[in-house]
Every structure is written in structure tokens, then in C-alpha cells.
Design a protein around this motif. Structure first.
Motif, short mmCIF file in Angstrom:
data_model
loop_
_atom_site.label_atom_id
_atom_site.label_comp_id
_atom_site.label_asym_id
_atom_site.label_seq_id
_atom_site.Cartn_x
_atom_site.Cartn_y
_atom_site.Cartn_z
N ILE A 13 5.66 3.91 5.66
CA ILE A 13 6.32 5.00 4.94
C ILE A 13 7.58 5.44 5.69
N ALA A 14 7.51 5.49 7.01
CA ALA A 14 8.67 5.89 7.81
C ALA A 14 9.83 4.91 7.68
N MET A 15 9.54 3.69 7.27
CA MET A 15 10.59 2.68 7.10
C MET A 15 11.48 3.00 5.91
N ARG B 21 11.97 8.04 12.36
CA ARG B 21 11.43 8.94 11.33
C ARG B 21 9.90 9.10 11.40
N LEU B 22 9.29 8.69 12.54
CA LEU B 22 7.84 8.87 12.71
C LEU B 22 7.56 9.72 13.94
N VAL B 23 6.73 10.75 13.75
CA VAL B 23 6.29 11.60 14.85
C VAL B 23 4.76 11.63 14.83
N LEU C 203 0.84 -1.20 0.00
CA LEU C 203 0.00 0.00 0.00
C LEU C 203 0.88 1.25 0.00
N ARG C 204 1.95 1.23 0.80
CA ARG C 204 2.90 2.35 0.84
C ARG C 204 3.45 2.65 -0.54
N THR C 205 3.87 1.62 -1.25
CA THR C 205 4.46 1.81 -2.57
C THR C 205 3.46 2.45 -3.52
N THR D 139 10.43 10.99 6.19
CA THR D 139 9.91 11.15 7.54
C THR D 139 8.40 11.34 7.47
N VAL D 140 7.72 10.99 8.55
CA VAL D 140 6.25 10.98 8.55
C VAL D 140 5.72 11.66 9.81
N LEU D 141 4.72 12.49 9.63
CA LEU D 141 3.96 13.04 10.75
C LEU D 141 2.55 12.47 10.67
#
Length: 225
Positions: free
Chosen positions: A68-70, A121-123, A30-32, A75-77
């Protein structure tokens, strides 16, 4: 940083980061697909909604954010914008003392609200408690300023908004200008055709990337590839 135990994530079905879980591959796929569409259009923000409550949109949002953060360059919020029923912090086992509602109605710095759940990379910008005045808060100048700030500060950051069900409140329509694109989560077998049609009509013009069928009776054939 709060180091959330893997056992808490697995218990709450937040499994995108576990390669040993065969279902995690679904979220990386799904991310891709999501990133391909968003990058080709230079979109930075994605709202995830569903027609009605309980269809699993928050679980999808949390897992997609981790997936996505992987990616090393991403980076992801993750923003819990479901002000009437915030649940993101629960899925991560977090206990915030300040949430989006308090930030919008009070005098806090954004840094006081953001939480790192121990995922690189995830907040997370969590929610806390129920806000019956959610429509007023989401349409406030402070909300518009917040979205502008988080978009401009980090060019490489993807912003995922977990928003309320589109058929149960006007919050999504009020805040549609904050999102570059949307994703619709449908629980398998739950919605009537008219519910789905009405949801698609309400999301018209919101750059709908597609739909995700959740809680399906049969797992995708590719997941054990």
C-alpha cells in the motif's frame, strides 16, 4: 529512518517491495482488492487476524503495508497490536527500545515510539516484549485516544493493525471499535471447519473484507503473468 537491508526483508519473507520476486505480485493484487473496498466505504483502518497463532498474519500485514505504501498518494501506519506476541519489528529487523506496551503504560510521546524502516511512506508502531495485561491496555482510555489521534492527524494515511489470533484471546473483541474493517488470514489446511465458523461468528459486524489463504501448497496461477 532506519535503512533495513533488502537481505533482511527477503530472509523474513517481506517481499512485497521486490518486483523481481514473482510472489510479490500476490501482495500488490491483495492491495488493489483491499483498497478498492476500503475507499468505496471511506474506511481508514484495517485489522489483520487469524483463528490461531502461526498462520502468518503478521507476514501478511507487513507485506500488505509495504504494498500500500508503494502507492504514491498513500501513506501507511503499521501498528503491532499483538501485545502478547509482537513480531512486526522482528520481520523488519528493527530493535525498538519502546513499544506500544510501554507507550500505553508509560509517559512517552508518540514520536518517540514510531519507526521508519526505510520504506517510503511507511511508519511502524512496534511492539516490544509480552504484555500479560494486554486486555486492560487495549481497553484503556489511552489506547482509545491513540487510535483517535492517528486517525485524525492523517486523512490520507491507511492504518493496519496486526492483532492477536481471534480464538486465543479476547483482545480482538475488546478493540473491535478501533477498526473500520478486518481481514482474516487462514493457513491452508490448518483449521477445522468449526474453527473457521467460530472465527467468522466472532468477527461478525467487523466489516470483514475477506479471507487470505496463506502457505498454500500451490501458488496462484496469475503470479507469473
Amino acid at each position: 529512518m532506519i535503512d533495513v537491508p533488502n537481505s533482511t526483508l527477503e530472509k523474513n519473507r517481506i517481499i512485497a517491495g521486490f518486483y523481481n520476486n514473482p510472489q510479490s505480485a500476490v501482495f500488490r493484487m491483495l492491495r488493489t482488492q483491499v483498497l478498492k473496498k476500503m475507499r468505496s466505504n471511506r474506511w481508514q483502518s484495517l485489522a489483520i487476524t487469524s483463528p490461531t497463532a502461526g498462520e502468518g498474519k503478521s507476514v501478511i500485514a507487513a507485506n500488505l503495508a509495504i504494498a500500500i505504501a508503494m502507492e504514491l498518494n498513500q501513506t501507511v501506519l503499521l501498528v503491532d497490536m499483538d501485545l502478547r506476541n509482537p513480531s512486526i519489528s522482528k520481520y523488519f529487523g528493527l530493535k525498538p527500545s519502546i513499544g506500544l506496551r510501554e507507550y500505553l503504560s508509560g509517559d512517552y510521546e508518540l514520536s518517540e515510539v514510531l519507526m521508519n524502516p526505510g520504506v517510503k511512506r511507511l511508519v511502524i508502531l512496534p511492539g516490544l516484549g509480552r504484555a500479560d495485561d494486554s486486555a486492560e491496555l487495549l481497553s484503556s482510555p489511552k489506547m482509545a485516544s491513540l487510535v483517535a489521534d492517528i486517525k485524525s492527524q492523517y486523512d490520507s494515511r491507511m492504518i493496519i493493525f496486526d492483532v492477536p489470533p481471534v480464538l486465543q484471546t479476547d483482545d480482538v473483541l475488546l478493540s473491535a471499535g478501533y477498526f473500520d474493517s478486518t481481514l482474516l488470514v487462514l493457513e491452508d489446511g490448518k483449521n477445522t471447519e468449526s474453527n473457521i465458523t467460530k472465527s467468522l461468528q466472532l468477527l461478525e459486524g467487523s466489516h470483514l473484507l475477506g479471507t487470505v489463504v496463506n502457505k498454500a501448497a500451490h501458488h496462484p496461477e496469475h503470479q507469473n503473468y
